[in-house]
Write an enzyme that holds these catalytic residues in place. Structure first.
Site, PDB file in Angstrom:
ATOM      1  N   PRO A   1      45.589 -29.983   8.627  1.00 13.43           N
ATOM      2  CG  PRO A   1      45.327 -29.977   6.309  1.00 13.43           C
ATOM      3  CD  PRO A   1      46.030 -30.690   7.419  1.00 13.43           C
ATOM      4  N   PRO A   2      42.581 -28.768  10.014  1.00 15.28           N
ATOM      5  CG  PRO A   2      42.100 -26.974  11.416  1.00 15.28           C
ATOM      6  CD  PRO A   2      42.922 -27.356  10.218  1.00 15.28           C
ATOM      7  CB  CYS A   3      39.614 -32.783   8.753  1.00 18.44           C
ATOM      8  SG  CYS A   3      38.575 -33.912   7.835  1.00 18.44           S
ATOM      9  CD  GLN A   4      34.704 -29.618  13.317  1.00 14.34           C
ATOM     10  OE1 GLN A   4      33.577 -29.191  13.095  1.00 14.34           O
ATOM     11  NE2 GLN A   4      35.391 -29.246  14.358  1.00 14.34           N
TER      12      GLN A   4
ATOM     13  CE1 TYR B   1      36.244 -33.933   3.227  1.00 11.09           C
ATOM     14  CE2 TYR B   1      37.585 -35.356   4.612  1.00 11.09           C
ATOM     15  CZ  TYR B   1      37.247 -34.097   4.171  1.00 11.09           C
ATOM     16  OH  TYR B   1      37.907 -33.007   4.663  1.00 11.09           O
TER      17      TYR B   1
END
Length: 405
Positions: free
Chosen positions: A94-97, A146
């Site tokens: 999953p793209p994670c920013q 997070y």
């Protein structure tokens, strides 16, 4: 040369999310997980996936063991409920920013963060196991809350955030639920692990964090060892073994550089490590022709010389006789500085697409779509196929043991 994928028409069923160029899916397919649905929104990645996986029975297709159904779409538009109970594995990166941790932000409001969509896929499809990976930076101390939030959502995918609920409040409810003695509904036992790809036979020092979760009703005690490959064994092989002879390197060119040079001062001939040597960049690309001398040759697919490579402070390319540095999705500037080979005389050149694919352990013949910069972006975002295979086989083994119990 990297071998072709084995035929695997009767493997376990899987879903691949955020598939990119397909590195994770290739390795998991080698381990026996056949994708029933492959979701990716990027056009160039989808072109790459379709070219390599949607033609069955063509000898030019290195992974044509089964057709991958590629869905070029935003994962948020996909309904996974029709596959509930029919899927063994969900996987993806999953793209994670991460959203700002400084204020009371709603976690699901950040469109750049796709972990909530990965959790939704798990909630709707209810797979027996999932494997998600992400960058090492996710484990930094500043992202500790997070990281824990992501893990708890995966462990309890049915405990959703309320409308307008701040992520900190949702985290608190997840923590309370996690420690409760009564936990009805869907739950997973999740293990997280930081892996260095070089320790698992990949010719690249690439660190990724892994989330592996088995559904509560699956009695699987999963773990993954530290890997069978070490730098100590590589340096021993270079000092006292046949590394240089295997590669037919002239004696005057047998030079240790970088970390290998530092480590050589404490390696003893009488103490040969039990592990395998780290794979080096030379191991990966040494049999390919020099692209600077054959820049217009089509003898090797995607192996064209790319000019104008230059170094930047702290980004000086990869030594030939060590695992490569981490390939990056950037092209020029600081990120792109890592996608280079560094010669012993200090000169550098960019990796060709084929060399990048070798470093990422994609099968030979795997075709990447787009210009050089686009292909390198796909490779820089990919999971090494060999690392995925090792992880996949360990997961499959635990599933087999659970079924046999």
């Amino acid at each position: 040369m990297l071998s072709r994928l084995p035929l695997n028409p009767l493997g376990r069923k899987s879903i691949e999310l955020f598939a990119g160029a397909g590195g994770l899916g290739i390795g998991l397919a080698q381990a026996g997980f056949v994708p029933q649905m492959v979701v990716e929104h990027d056009k160039w990645c989808c072109d790459t996936l379709r070219h390599n996986h949607e033609i069955l029975g063509n000898d030019d297709q290195p992974s044509g063991n089964c057709i991958w159904r590629v869905f070029e779409t935003d994962v948020r538009q996909v309904d996974f409920k029709p596959l509930a109970g029919k899927i063994d594995l969900i996987s993806g990166g999953p793209p994670c920013q991460p959203f700002s941790l400084g204020g009371r932000h709603r976690a699901y409001d950040d469109a750049r963060d796709m972990f909530p969509q990965a959790v939704r896929a798990v909630r709707e499809a209810r797979p027996r196991v999932f494997v998600f990976e992400n960058v090492k930076g996710l484990t930094r101390a500043s992202f500790l809350s997070y990281f824990e939030y992501v893990k708890l959502q995966m462990e309890h995918p049915e405990l959703l955030a309320d409308t307008d609920e701040a992520w900190e409040d949702h985290l608190g409810r997840l923590e309370q639920h996690h420690t409760s003695t009564k936990r009805p509904g869907l739950h997973y036992q999740v293990v997280t692990k930081l892996l260095n790809s070089a320790n698992y036979g990949v010719p690249q020092r690439r660190e990724r964090v892994l989330f592996v979760g088995f559904r509560d009703d699956i009695d699987a005690k999963w773990s993954l060892g530290p890997g069978e490959y070490t730098q100590d064994a590589l340096v021993w092989d270079q000092l006292f073994g046949d590394y240089w002879d295997r590669h037919r390197v002239r004696k005057k060119d047998r030079v240790l550089e970088g970390r290998s040079l530092q480590l050589s001062k404490r390696v003893s001939k009488d103490e040969k490590p039990d592990s395998f040597p780290w794979k080096t960049t030379r191991d990966a690309i040494g049999d390919l022709p020099d692209p600077e001398r054959t820049r217009f040759s089509d003898s090797v697919s995607d192996h064209r010389f790319q000019p104008n490579a230059k170094t930047y402070p702290g980004h000086t390319g990869s030594y030939l006789d060590e695992p490569s540095k981490t390939l990056k999705a950037g092209v020029h500037g600081v990120p792109g500085g890592e996608n280079m080979l560094r010669h012993a005389d200090g000169s550098v050149r960019y990796f060709t697409v084929r060399e990048g694919a070798r470093v990422q352990t994609f099968p030979d013949g795997y075709k990447f779509h787009g210009a050089w910069s686009e292909c390198m972006r796909q490779l820089g975002n990919a999971v090494p196929a060999e690392l995925a295979r090792v992880v996949g086989e360990s997961v499959a083994e635990r599933l087999n043991e659970a079924e046999a119990a």
